[in-house]
Design a protein around this motif. Structure first.
Motif, PDB file in Angstrom:
ATOM      1  N   GLU A  21     -46.258  20.285  37.286  1.00 27.14           N
ATOM      2  CA  GLU A  21     -46.254  19.455  38.491  1.00 27.14           C
ATOM      3  C   GLU A  21     -46.820  20.198  39.697  1.00 27.14           C
ATOM      4  O   GLU A  21     -47.527  19.620  40.531  1.00 27.14           O
ATOM      5  CB  GLU A  21     -44.829  18.983  38.792  1.00 27.14           C
ATOM      6  N   LYS A  22     -46.507  21.502  39.798  1.00 25.59           N
ATOM      7  CA  LYS A  22     -46.927  22.282  40.969  1.00 25.59           C
ATOM      8  C   LYS A  22     -48.239  23.032  40.731  1.00 25.59           C
ATOM      9  O   LYS A  22     -48.709  23.740  41.621  1.00 25.59           O
ATOM     10  CB  LYS A  22     -45.821  23.272  41.355  1.00 25.59           C
ATOM     11  N   LYS A  23     -48.787  22.861  39.521  1.00 19.05           N
ATOM     12  CA  LYS A  23     -50.056  23.528  39.170  1.00 19.05           C
ATOM     13  C   LYS A  23     -49.976  25.043  39.433  1.00 19.05           C
ATOM     14  O   LYS A  23     -50.859  25.644  40.064  1.00 19.05           O
ATOM     15  CB  LYS A  23     -51.218  22.906  39.928  1.00 19.05           C
ATOM     16  N   ILE A  24     -48.907  25.644  38.957  1.00 13.97           N
ATOM     17  CA  ILE A  24     -48.671  27.073  39.178  1.00 13.97           C
ATOM     18  C   ILE A  24     -49.574  27.901  38.273  1.00 13.97           C
ATOM     19  O   ILE A  24     -49.668  27.654  37.069  1.00 13.97           O
ATOM     20  CB  ILE A  24     -47.183  27.415  38.913  1.00 13.97           C
ATOM     21  N   GLU A  25     -50.213  28.882  38.864  1.00 12.37           N
ATOM     22  CA  GLU A  25     -51.123  29.744  38.104  1.00 12.37           C
ATOM     23  C   GLU A  25     -50.727  31.214  38.153  1.00 12.37           C
ATOM     24  O   GLU A  25     -51.149  31.997  37.304  1.00 12.37           O
ATOM     25  CB  GLU A  25     -52.553  29.579  38.633  1.00 12.37           C
ATOM     26  N   ALA A  26     -49.936  31.620  39.144  1.00 14.34           N
ATOM     27  CA  ALA A  26     -49.542  33.025  39.302  1.00 14.34           C
ATOM     28  C   ALA A  26     -48.199  33.270  38.623  1.00 14.34           C
ATOM     29  O   ALA A  26     -47.242  32.499  38.812  1.00 14.34           O
ATOM     30  CB  ALA A  26     -49.458  33.393  40.781  1.00 14.34           C
ATOM     31  N   SER A  27     -48.128  34.344  37.848  1.00 15.09           N
ATOM     32  CA  SER A  27     -46.886  34.631  37.119  1.00 15.09           C
ATOM     33  C   SER A  27     -45.719  34.911  38.063  1.00 15.09           C
ATOM     34  O   SER A  27     -44.567  34.599  37.746  1.00 15.09           O
ATOM     35  CB  SER A  27     -47.096  35.813  36.173  1.00 15.09           C
ATOM     36  N   ARG A  30     -41.792  33.364  38.203  1.00 21.41           N
ATOM     37  CA  ARG A  30     -40.514  34.051  38.374  1.00 21.41           C
ATOM     38  C   ARG A  30     -39.637  33.333  39.408  1.00 21.41           C
ATOM     39  O   ARG A  30     -38.437  33.159  39.202  1.00 21.41           O
ATOM     40  CB  ARG A  30     -40.740  35.495  38.830  1.00 21.41           C
ATOM     41  N   GLU A  31     -40.244  32.905  40.516  1.00 29.98           N
ATOM     42  CA  GLU A  31     -39.466  32.241  41.562  1.00 29.98           C
ATOM     43  C   GLU A  31     -38.934  30.893  41.087  1.00 29.98           C
ATOM     44  O   GLU A  31     -37.811  30.514  41.419  1.00 29.98           O
ATOM     45  CB  GLU A  31     -40.320  32.066  42.827  1.00 29.98           C
ATOM     46  N   GLU A  32     -39.738  30.163  40.326  1.00 29.75           N
ATOM     47  CA  GLU A  32     -39.256  28.892  39.782  1.00 29.75           C
ATOM     48  C   GLU A  32     -38.116  29.137  38.793  1.00 29.75           C
ATOM     49  O   GLU A  32     -37.127  28.407  38.774  1.00 29.75           O
ATOM     50  CB  GLU A  32     -40.397  28.145  39.089  1.00 29.75           C
ATOM     51  N   LEU A  33     -38.258  30.183  37.975  1.00 25.99           N
ATOM     52  CA  LEU A  33     -37.194  30.537  37.028  1.00 25.99           C
ATOM     53  C   LEU A  33     -35.915  30.883  37.780  1.00 25.99           C
ATOM     54  O   LEU A  33     -34.818  30.461  37.391  1.00 25.99           O
ATOM     55  CB  LEU A  33     -37.634  31.727  36.168  1.00 25.99           C
ATOM     56  N   ARG A  34     -36.057  31.627  38.865  1.00 24.70           N
ATOM     57  CA  ARG A  34     -34.899  31.990  39.679  1.00 24.70           C
ATOM     58  C   ARG A  34     -34.149  30.746  40.168  1.00 24.70           C
ATOM     59  O   ARG A  34     -32.923  30.666  40.105  1.00 24.70           O
ATOM     60  CB  ARG A  34     -35.365  32.836  40.876  1.00 24.70           C
ATOM     61  N   GLU A  35     -34.904  29.759  40.639  1.00 25.80           N
ATOM     62  CA  GLU A  35     -34.280  28.543  41.148  1.00 25.80           C
ATOM     63  C   GLU A  35     -33.591  27.745  40.037  1.00 25.80           C
ATOM     64  O   GLU A  35     -32.516  27.168  40.237  1.00 25.80           O
ATOM     65  CB  GLU A  35     -35.331  27.671  41.853  1.00 25.80           C
ATOM     66  N   ILE A  36     -34.189  27.708  38.870  1.00 23.74           N
ATOM     67  CA  ILE A  36     -33.594  26.977  37.737  1.00 23.74           C
ATOM     68  C   ILE A  36     -32.282  27.638  37.326  1.00 23.74           C
ATOM     69  O   ILE A  36     -31.271  26.962  37.094  1.00 23.74           O
ATOM     70  CB  ILE A  36     -34.572  26.928  36.553  1.00 23.74           C
ATOM     71  N   GLN A  75     -42.214  21.974  33.094  1.00 21.94           N
ATOM     72  CA  GLN A  75     -42.430  20.775  33.897  1.00 21.94           C
ATOM     73  C   GLN A  75     -42.809  21.147  35.332  1.00 21.94           C
ATOM     74  O   GLN A  75     -43.722  20.571  35.928  1.00 21.94           O
ATOM     75  CB  GLN A  75     -41.162  19.912  33.893  1.00 21.94           C
ATOM     76  N   ARG A  76     -42.118  22.134  35.886  1.00 29.20           N
ATOM     77  CA  ARG A  76     -42.408  22.565  37.256  1.00 29.20           C
ATOM     78  C   ARG A  76     -43.802  23.192  37.349  1.00 29.20           C
ATOM     79  O   ARG A  76     -44.536  22.962  38.328  1.00 29.20           O
ATOM     80  CB  ARG A  76     -41.355  23.578  37.721  1.00 29.20           C
ATOM     81  N   ILE A  77     -44.156  23.996  36.361  1.00 32.68           N
ATOM     82  CA  ILE A  77     -45.486  24.626  36.357  1.00 32.68           C
ATOM     83  C   ILE A  77     -46.575  23.555  36.331  1.00 32.68           C
ATOM     84  O   ILE A  77     -47.582  23.643  37.040  1.00 32.68           O
ATOM     85  CB  ILE A  77     -45.619  25.575  35.149  1.00 32.68           C
ATOM     86  N   LYS A  79     -33.417  24.406  27.490  1.00 28.34           N
ATOM     87  CA  LYS A  79     -33.299  23.595  28.710  1.00 28.34           C
ATOM     88  C   LYS A  79     -34.064  24.242  29.863  1.00 28.34           C
ATOM     89  O   LYS A  79     -34.806  23.570  30.599  1.00 28.34           O
ATOM     90  CB  LYS A  79     -31.815  23.449  29.078  1.00 28.34           C
ATOM     91  N   VAL A  80     -33.895  25.559  30.020  1.00 31.68           N
ATOM     92  CA  VAL A  80     -34.573  26.281  31.097  1.00 31.68           C
ATOM     93  C   VAL A  80     -36.088  26.217  30.919  1.00 31.68           C
ATOM     94  O   VAL A  80     -36.835  25.931  31.870  1.00 31.68           O
ATOM     95  CB  VAL A  80     -34.105  27.753  31.131  1.00 31.68           C
TER      96      VAL A  80
END
Length: 300
Positions: free
Chosen positions: A66-72, A76-82, A62-64, A55-56
């Protein structure tokens, strides 16, 4: 020592076991499938379990995207929020506004129910409430004696009977005594094991009926105590008790003894139940009201 420092200390074994791997994953690497696969493995090793990890990771991908995240580090911050989102509703004070209110403490043998009761009683008494305990585990040798020691240590009153007495009758007597003496909170210990699971659950249901009959309208908390070191077994226990005992919150004990502190997330995700307290040591103050944000920060 505040919650964050104690939780950091309690999760030391977890950080030592997975911290190096997380540091490697989030150390400026490019965000690709190799990174995501490694992160998934670490979450499973931390005892989030297959379902919670899946699930995580699904939400993280999905967040990566949608937000076009490229920096690891941003991963980490998105993982923290989830992870924080999984623990929504955890923490917060118990609802004990009526006089008396009642706390029913349940769980299998050996998870630390008696110790948990003693620590909660001590904290409530220090906050100005009067407490009476009910030694409702009459099936385990020395259970009443252990609870009596905690009653003396915390300053609580106690109602206890001999080994083999009817647990429901002990709870009934404690309720009558609590009402007569004007105690603010009645805390009930319960058996963790009878000769089969059906009997145990029937006994808990009987106690619950007596509480509802004798204290209609009273605030009632049903706290399920789970030993964090049992890992995925704790998840099984949580679901079994949730289905029969009207659990309102979880207490996760022995968090300082496990290298897999992610079990808190797995249980909260699977059961949809809030974590109210975590135990990170033997002292009275080592049972701490749960703080989801600080728990995730300490874990990561």
């Amino acid at each position: 020592m505040g919650f964050f420092e104690k939780i950091k200390q309690g999760l030391r074994k977890t950080r030592e076991s997975i911290g190096a791997m997380l540091s490697s994953i989030f150390s400026g690497r490019r965000v690709d499938e190799d990174l995501m696969d490694e992160l998934e493995e670490v979450l499973i090793l931390a005892d989030l379990g297959i379902e919670c990890t899946d699930k995580v990771m699904t939400e993280l991908r999905q967040r990566i995207k949608e937000k076009k995240i490229e920096a690891s580090e941003d991963v980490r911050e998105e993982l923290r929020e989830i992870l924080r989102g999984i623990l929504v509703g955890s923490g917060g004070a118990l609802k004990l506004d009526t006089t008396p209110s009642i706390i029913m403490v349940i769980g299998v043998n050996g998870v630390g129910k008696t110790t948990t009761i003693g620590k909660i009683a001590g904290q409530l008494i220090r906050s100005g409430k009067s407490v009476i305990m009910a030694a409702g585990d009459t099936f385990r040798a020395a259970a009443a004696e252990q609870l009596t020691i905690w009653a003396e240590r915390s300053g609580a009153a106690i109602v206890a009977r001999g080994e083999g007495a009817d647990p429901a009758s002990v709870i009934f007597d404690a309720i009558q005594s609590g009402k007569a003496r004007g105690h603010d909170v009645i805390i009930c210990d319960t058996a963790g094991r009878l000769h089969n699971k059906s009997n145990l659950m029937n006994e808990l249901a009987k106690i619950d009926r007596i509480i509802n009959r004798e204290l209609p309208g009273a605030d009632k908390e049903v706290l399920l105590v789970i030993d964090a070191t049992t890992g995925q077994n704790g998840l099984i226990q949580a679901n079994e008790f949730k289905n029969v005992a009207g659990v309102t919150g979880l207490v996760l004990t022995k968090l300082d003894g496990t290298a897999k502190g992610g079990i808190a997330l797995a249980i909260a995700d699977s059961c949809g139940l809030p974590i109210r307290y975590v135990g990170v040591g033997e002292q009275m103050d080592d049972l701490m009201p749960f703080d989801a944000d600080q728990y995730v920060d300490a874990l990561l």
